[in-house]
Design a protein around this motif. Structure first.
Motif, PDB file in Angstrom:
ATOM      1  N   SER A  24      18.254 -11.898  15.118  1.00 15.19           N
ATOM      2  CA  SER A  24      17.838 -11.020  16.208  1.00 15.19           C
ATOM      3  C   SER A  24      17.880 -11.840  17.497  1.00 15.19           C
ATOM      4  CB  SER A  24      16.432 -10.472  15.958  1.00 15.19           C
ATOM      5  OG  SER A  24      15.507 -11.535  15.889  1.00 15.19           O
ATOM      6  N   PHE A  25      17.504 -11.246  18.603  1.00 14.77           N
ATOM      7  CA  PHE A  25      17.556 -11.933  19.886  1.00 14.77           C
ATOM      8  C   PHE A  25      16.519 -13.047  19.964  1.00 14.77           C
ATOM      9  CE2 PHE A  25      19.751  -8.050  20.862  1.00 14.77           C
ATOM     10  CZ  PHE A  25      20.762  -8.481  21.714  1.00 14.77           C
ATOM     11  N   ARG A  83      19.064 -16.086  26.984  1.00 13.16           N
ATOM     12  CA  ARG A  83      18.777 -15.170  25.875  1.00 13.16           C
ATOM     13  C   ARG A  83      20.042 -15.043  25.040  1.00 13.16           C
ATOM     14  NH1 ARG A  83      16.759  -8.945  25.916  1.00 13.16           N
ATOM     15  NH2 ARG A  83      16.174  -8.938  23.723  1.00 13.16           N
ATOM     16  N   GLY A 114      21.984 -13.470  21.453  1.00 12.79           N
ATOM     17  CA  GLY A 114      21.993 -12.402  20.464  1.00 12.79           C
ATOM     18  C   GLY A 114      22.229 -12.939  19.071  1.00 12.79           C
ATOM     19  N   PRO A 115      22.234 -12.072  18.087  1.00 10.28           N
ATOM     20  CA  PRO A 115      22.471 -12.492  16.703  1.00 10.28           C
ATOM     21  C   PRO A 115      23.801 -13.225  16.562  1.00 10.28           C
ATOM     22  CG  PRO A 115      21.699 -10.223  16.787  1.00 10.28           C
ATOM     23  CD  PRO A 115      21.983 -10.631  18.197  1.00 10.28           C
ATOM     24  N   THR A 131      11.628 -16.514  19.632  1.00 10.64           N
ATOM     25  CA  THR A 131      12.018 -15.114  19.508  1.00 10.64           C
ATOM     26  C   THR A 131      11.750 -14.419  20.824  1.00 10.64           C
ATOM     27  OG1 THR A 131       9.859 -14.630  18.566  1.00 10.64           O
ATOM     28  CG2 THR A 131      11.681 -14.901  17.025  1.00 10.64           C
TER      29      THR A 131
END
Length: 169
Positions: A54-55, A111, A113-114, A142
């Motif tokens: 996940s981010f 940030r 992403g996956p 996270t």
């Protein structure tokens, strides 16, 4: 045929020879993970790998004496430089949270992403000559999931409707 700059070729060669750096797995939400580095034009002594489902936010900060700066590479693609530091005026030791909040220290956050990532850092600026104080840190946290604007609009409308109903009763 595209022409490549000498600097781009030199960085590619450095990244290709990063096998001498120790590999480390970066864990999510585990705090700061330290790395050491040498002179300008060298890579940090640790290469970090991690996989995200996940981010998450990736953060990097200079430690001990201010004045060091890095070019950040994810999967061998430059993500740019950490912020411009003030040259060696402050020594916060291994307090990376304080260094991250201090504008004298170089830092960077992105940030992500996956996916699977390999993080390497190239030293572009270095303060002083005492190698014991040439440490930085990296962390992976996270990312908070933002509430969509439509959700906020809905909550506001429900609140306004509830307030209007109370007044009419």
């Amino acid at each position: 045929m595209k022409q490549f700059s000498l600097r781009a070729l030199a960085v590619a060669a450095l990244l290709g020879s990063a096998g001498s750096a120790s590999a480390a797995t970066l864990n999510i939400d585990s705090g700061w993970d330290r790395f050491a580095f040498g002179g300008v034009g060298t890579l940090a002594t640790r290469v970090f790998t991690f996989t995200l489902s996940s981010f998450a936010n990736l953060s990097i900060v200079d430690g001990y004496f201010s004045g060091d700066q890095f070019e950040v590479f994810l999967n061998n693609v430059s993500q740019g430089l950490t912020s411009l530091p003030v040259q060696g005026t402050t020594n916060l030791g291994a307090n990376y949270d304080a260094a991250f909040a201090d504008p004298d220290y170089s830092n960077w956050t992105q940030r992500l992403g996956p996916g699977s990532y390999t993080l390497t850092m190239l030293v572009t600026q270095r303060s002083g000559t005492n190698t014991i104080f040439h440490l930085g840190a990296v962390r992976l946290d996270t990312a908070p999931i933002p509430l969509p604007a439509a959700g906020l609009l809905l909550l506001t409308a429900l609140g306004a409707a509830a307030a209007a109903r109370r007044r009419s009763i």
